[in-house]
Design a protein around this motif. Structure first.
Motif, short mmCIF file in Angstrom:
data_model
loop_
_atom_site.label_atom_id
_atom_site.label_comp_id
_atom_site.label_asym_id
_atom_site.label_seq_id
_atom_site.Cartn_x
_atom_site.Cartn_y
_atom_site.Cartn_z
N ALA A 104 59.32 88.72 118.46
CA ALA A 104 60.09 89.12 119.64
C ALA A 104 61.50 89.44 119.18
O ALA A 104 62.21 88.57 118.67
N SER A 107 64.28 95.01 124.39
CA SER A 107 63.42 94.11 123.62
C SER A 107 62.22 94.84 123.04
O SER A 107 61.76 95.85 123.57
N ARG A 132 58.45 93.49 121.57
CA ARG A 132 57.51 92.39 121.32
C ARG A 132 56.26 93.00 120.68
O ARG A 132 55.75 94.00 121.18
N SER A 141 65.73 86.08 116.01
CA SER A 141 64.49 86.59 116.59
C SER A 141 63.47 85.46 116.66
O SER A 141 63.68 84.39 116.09
N THR A 142 62.39 85.71 117.35
CA THR A 142 61.30 84.73 117.44
C THR A 142 60.13 85.20 116.59
O THR A 142 59.72 86.37 116.69
N ASP A 147 53.77 79.63 125.56
CA ASP A 147 55.20 79.56 125.26
C ASP A 147 55.48 80.50 124.09
O ASP A 147 55.20 80.17 122.94
N ARG A 155 58.29 81.49 122.98
CA ARG A 155 59.56 81.25 122.28
C ARG A 155 59.40 80.20 121.19
O ARG A 155 59.87 80.36 120.08
N HIS A 156 58.68 79.13 121.49
CA HIS A 156 58.54 78.03 120.52
C HIS A 156 57.10 77.84 120.04
O HIS A 156 56.87 77.12 119.08
N GLN A 197 56.60 76.56 114.29
CA GLN A 197 56.70 77.72 115.16
C GLN A 197 55.36 78.45 115.09
O GLN A 197 55.16 79.33 114.25
N ASP A 227 70.71 77.92 115.52
CA ASP A 227 69.66 78.89 115.24
C ASP A 227 70.24 80.10 114.50
O ASP A 227 69.59 80.65 113.61
#
Length: 311
Positions: free
Chosen positions: A12, A52, A54, A93-94, A177, A179-180, A187, A290
């Motif tokens: 992401a 964004s 993804r 970023s994720t 989820d 994000r996490h 992760q 982060d």
């Protein structure tokens, strides 16, 4: 902690300095071509909006190298379109490792449903910058892999696109989820058994490190952290400066753990016991933002220099 190595990853990305990634509609198509072509990757799914990106990629090499390719591609795209160069994507970023058998299908469904869920369109099929349209095609283009997910979603190879359409007409189930992830330590969207297998594979890679490899990795990590905080390596490693040592040396340990170096090897090099190192790693998110950790990860690419680790 973030996992490294080959695998399926969810990315992401947002714009640098909270700016839009795309300045005009025609950039979306150029960006899609860039995301479908990084070496050693296969595009499985994507969804864009102005701010964004993804996507889900199958990576044959470490995700950090792929991420660098993506950043470079977007910077080059902006320069070609607007005749000026700027950083397009934010450093932070994720990135989530994906347990393909358990979570690839619900992940792709959730991504494709995001434009509808966020109120941008009445139906997911109406959003033009999503791989949803290719999953509805019986013969999608070669640059996107729809089969991996559709094989998990449908029990038969026949009429898979129709089955996908029927599923998308139903409310998407429990939200993941993104994000996490859903793992308590890593992760990742993954089951414990999957993580255990993945770590065993990582241990095999680690076992290929020679003593010289480990020493060079440690020296590189110390140099990187020292530069980040404007110190010399000698100052960073000075054990008499206990407060500074215990604040910054955990970053060195964390970087080496990201490369699969065992705690017992790290304990020898920082002259601390393994219990203390585990405590360092547990407290790391509270001690360093982060942003700092992502900056270090982006610059932490020693792997190509260690041929024995890739044997």
């Amino acid at each position: 902690m973030t996992l490294h190595g080959a695998g399926v990853y969810y990315f992401a990305l947002t714009g640098a300095k909270e700016q839009a990634i795309f300045q005009s509609v025609f950039e979306y198509e150029y960006a899609l071509k860039a995301l479908a072509t990084p070496p050693g990757t296969r595009l499985l799914a994507y969804v864009f909006d102005s701010h964004s990106v993804r996507l889900v990629l199958r990576c044959q090499r470490d995700w950090s190298e792929v991420m660098d390719d993506i950043h470079t591609a977007f910077d080059n795209l902006h320069e070609r379109c607007w005749n000026k160069r700027r950083q397009v994507l934010a450093e932070q970023s994720t990135v989530l490792l994906v347990d393909e058998q358990a979570y690839l299908a619900p992940l792709v469904l959730q991504l494709h449903d995001w434009p509808r869920y966020s109120g941008k369109v009445a139906d997911a099929s109406l959003w033009p910058w999503s791989s949803d349209r290719w999953y509805r095609e019986p013969h999608p283009p070669a640059w996107i892999d729809t089969e991996s997910m559709l094989n998990l979603l449908a029990h038969s190879r026949r009429n898979r696109s129709q089955h996908y359409e029927a599923v998308m007409q139903q409310p998407v189930g429990e939200k993941l989820d993104l994000r996490h992830g859903n793992h308590p330590l890593y992760q990742a969207l993954a089951r414990d058994a999957f993580i255990s297998r993945y770590l065993k594979q990582e241990a095999l890679v680690q076992s290929a490190y020679t003593k010289d490899d480990l020493n060079r990795l440690f020296a590189d990590a110390c140099q990187l952290v020292a530069e980040q905080f404007g110190l010399s390596v000698a100052d960073l490693r000075d054990p008499t400066q206990r407060r500074r040592f215990h604040h910054l040396m955990p970053l060195v340990v964390w970087l080496l753990r990201e490369r699969g170096v065992a705690l017992d090897e790290l304990a020898k090099r920082v002259d601390e016991d393994e219990v203390r190192l585990e405590l360092w790693l547990r407290n790391l998110p509270a001690d360093h933002t982060d942003n700092v950790r992502n900056q270090l990860l982006r610059r932490w690419q020693p792997a190509p220099a260690y041929s024995s680790a890739e044997a």
